[in-house]
Write an enzyme that holds these catalytic residues in place. Structure first.
Site, PDB file in Angstrom:
ATOM      1  N   LEU A   1      69.955 -95.591  86.314  1.00  0.00           N
ATOM      2  CA  LEU A   1      71.060 -94.898  85.749  1.00  0.00           C
ATOM      3  C   LEU A   1      70.610 -93.832  84.899  1.00  0.00           C
ATOM      4  CD1 LEU A   1      73.559 -97.846  84.792  1.00  0.00           C
ATOM      5  CD2 LEU A   1      73.588 -96.642  86.924  1.00  0.00           C
ATOM      6  N   HIS A   2      71.274 -92.532  84.940  1.00  0.00           N
ATOM      7  CA  HIS A   2      71.016 -91.446  84.334  1.00  0.00           C
ATOM      8  C   HIS A   2      72.286 -90.896  83.669  1.00  0.00           C
ATOM      9  CE1 HIS A   2      72.509 -89.114  87.512  1.00  0.00           C
ATOM     10  NE2 HIS A   2      71.283 -89.561  88.386  1.00  0.00           N
TER      11      HIS A   2
ATOM     12  N   HIS B   1      75.190 -90.591  85.807  1.00  0.00           N
ATOM     13  CA  HIS B   1      76.185 -91.904  86.087  1.00  0.00           C
ATOM     14  C   HIS B   1      76.919 -92.244  84.792  1.00  0.00           C
ATOM     15  CE1 HIS B   1      72.399 -92.957  88.689  1.00  0.00           C
ATOM     16  NE2 HIS B   1      73.599 -93.041  89.480  1.00  0.00           N
TER      17      HIS B   1
ATOM     18  N   ASP C   1      76.955 -84.914  94.937  1.00  0.00           N
ATOM     19  CA  ASP C   1      76.904 -85.427  96.257  1.00  0.00           C
ATOM     20  C   ASP C   1      78.277 -84.689  96.949  1.00  0.00           C
ATOM     21  OD1 ASP C   1      74.293 -86.701  96.058  1.00  0.00           O
ATOM     22  OD2 ASP C   1      75.263 -87.880  94.553  1.00  0.00           O
TER      23      ASP C   1
HETATM   24  O1  PAF Z   1      75.794 -91.979  95.266  1.00  0.00           O
HETATM   25  C1  PAF Z   1      75.298 -93.169  95.326  1.00  0.00           C
HETATM   26  O2  PAF Z   1      74.572 -93.559  94.337  1.00  0.00           O
HETATM   27  C2  PAF Z   1      75.587 -93.753  96.515  1.00  0.00           C
HETATM   28  O3  PAF Z   1      75.434 -93.157  97.674  1.00  0.00           O
HETATM   29  C3  PAF Z   1      76.717 -95.044  96.469  1.00  0.00           C
HETATM   30  C4  PAF Z   1      77.929 -94.185  96.458  1.00  0.00           C
HETATM   31  C5  PAF Z   1      76.791 -95.778  95.216  1.00  0.00           C
HETATM   32  C6  PAF Z   1      76.646 -95.618  97.902  1.00  0.00           C
HETATM   33  O4  PAF Z   1      75.546 -96.745  97.880  1.00  0.00           O
END
Ligand code: PAF
Length: 281
Positions: free
Chosen positions: A33-34, A37, A150
């Site tokens: 985590l960063h 997140h 993403d």
């Molecule tokens: O973005 C991510 O960290 C991953 O692709 C996810 C959405 C948790 C699915 O594994």
């Protein structure tokens, strides 16, 4: 914070919140985590009574075993961070909990998953779509939060939720950046100091693209300008400069008159980084 390792444990924790008529936000992660997140967690906390998270390094979204093997993982550290954020429950399943013996069902957005970044990483978005569908079904939260960094992943998830009528609201959260502009990512931890310094070229090229769009330009000129900028950084190996219509990711060309989405990927010392920006003329 409840720490759940099985589906019944996680579902029981969420059922408790539901009994009290509380709304639940979900943040799915692969750990490491960063700040990016934590921004998702904070946004979810602002909108819901309860926030639950998942930590699962999903093997089906990694093309190369080496990439999966190098994925950073430190559950104790991540649990500490989630606890400090006031997250209510975290789910840390084993691979065979998510993919039980004989598992054969996949979820694929057939168009969106196989263009642009999906071509560079075949099967990646199928793995993401499959795992998030499983996690949505397990948690049955009101909303789920994903980073805009993403970008294609976010479009894939919005599309599958719409197509499969999954009752969860998908919320996109703006990219969190390092002070120099580099988009936060767990992969940044694997960059050498030299590559870390070089990687800023990605966000710089997006800022330059924004200025070009403001002046008036074509998609073709924009693509050339971004390519030239990234190639001017000797440590960068350019993988893709994709310019498409936001949401559908359909091809665009000619003068930029409508909003566009720019998605970049480049390798720095073998580490693939991505960045993205939606730009309106
Ligand atoms: O973005 C991510 O960290 C991953 O692709 C996810 C959405 C948790 C699915 O594994």
């Amino acid at each position: 914070m409840k720490i759940c390792r099985t589906i019944p444990e996680f579902r029981a924790a969420i059922a408790e919140f539901r009994k009290a008529d509380e709304t639940v936000g979900l943040v799915t992660t692969m750990g490491a985590l960063h700040e990016g997140h934590l921004a998702l967690m904070r946004q979810a906390k602002a909108n819901h009574d309860r926030v639950v998270a998942t930590i699962f390094v999903n093997p089906t979204q990694f093309g190369e075993v080496a990439d999966l093997a190098h994925y950073p993982s430190d559950d104790d550290r991540d649990i500490g961070l989630l606890d400090a954020e006031g997250i209510d429950a975290v789910f840390l399943p084993e691979v065979d909990t998510i993919y039980p013996d004989g598992d054969e069902t996949i979820v694929e957005t057939t168009e969106l998953a196989n263009k642009l970044h999906g071509k560079v990483r075949p099967g990646h978005f199928r793995g993401v779509a499959t795992v998030v569908t499983k996690l949505f079904n397990i948690a049955q939260a009101d909303a789920a939060y994903f980073g805009e960094k993403d970008y294609q992943q976010l479009q894939v998830i919005k599309r599958l939720v719409r197509d499969l009528h999954i009752p969860v609201q998908i919320v996109g959260v703006a990219t969190v950046r390092e002070p120099d502009g580099l988009a936060m990512s767990s992969r940044n931890l694997r960059l050498t100091p030299q590559d870390r310094a070089a990687a800023v070229v990605l966000s710089q090229s997006l800022t330059e693209a924004e200025a070009l769009v403001a002046q008036g330009t074509t998609v073709e000129e924009l693509r050339d300008a971004i390519r030239t900028k990234i190639k001017s950084e000797p440590r960068a190996i350019l993988r893709a400069v994709d310019i498409a219509a936001p949401g559908s990711l359909s091809p665009v060309s000619g003068p930029v008159k409508d909003p566009i989405a720019i998605m970049l990927s480049a390798e720095f010392g073998g580490i693939l980084l991505i960045d993205q920006r939606e730009i309106s003329p």
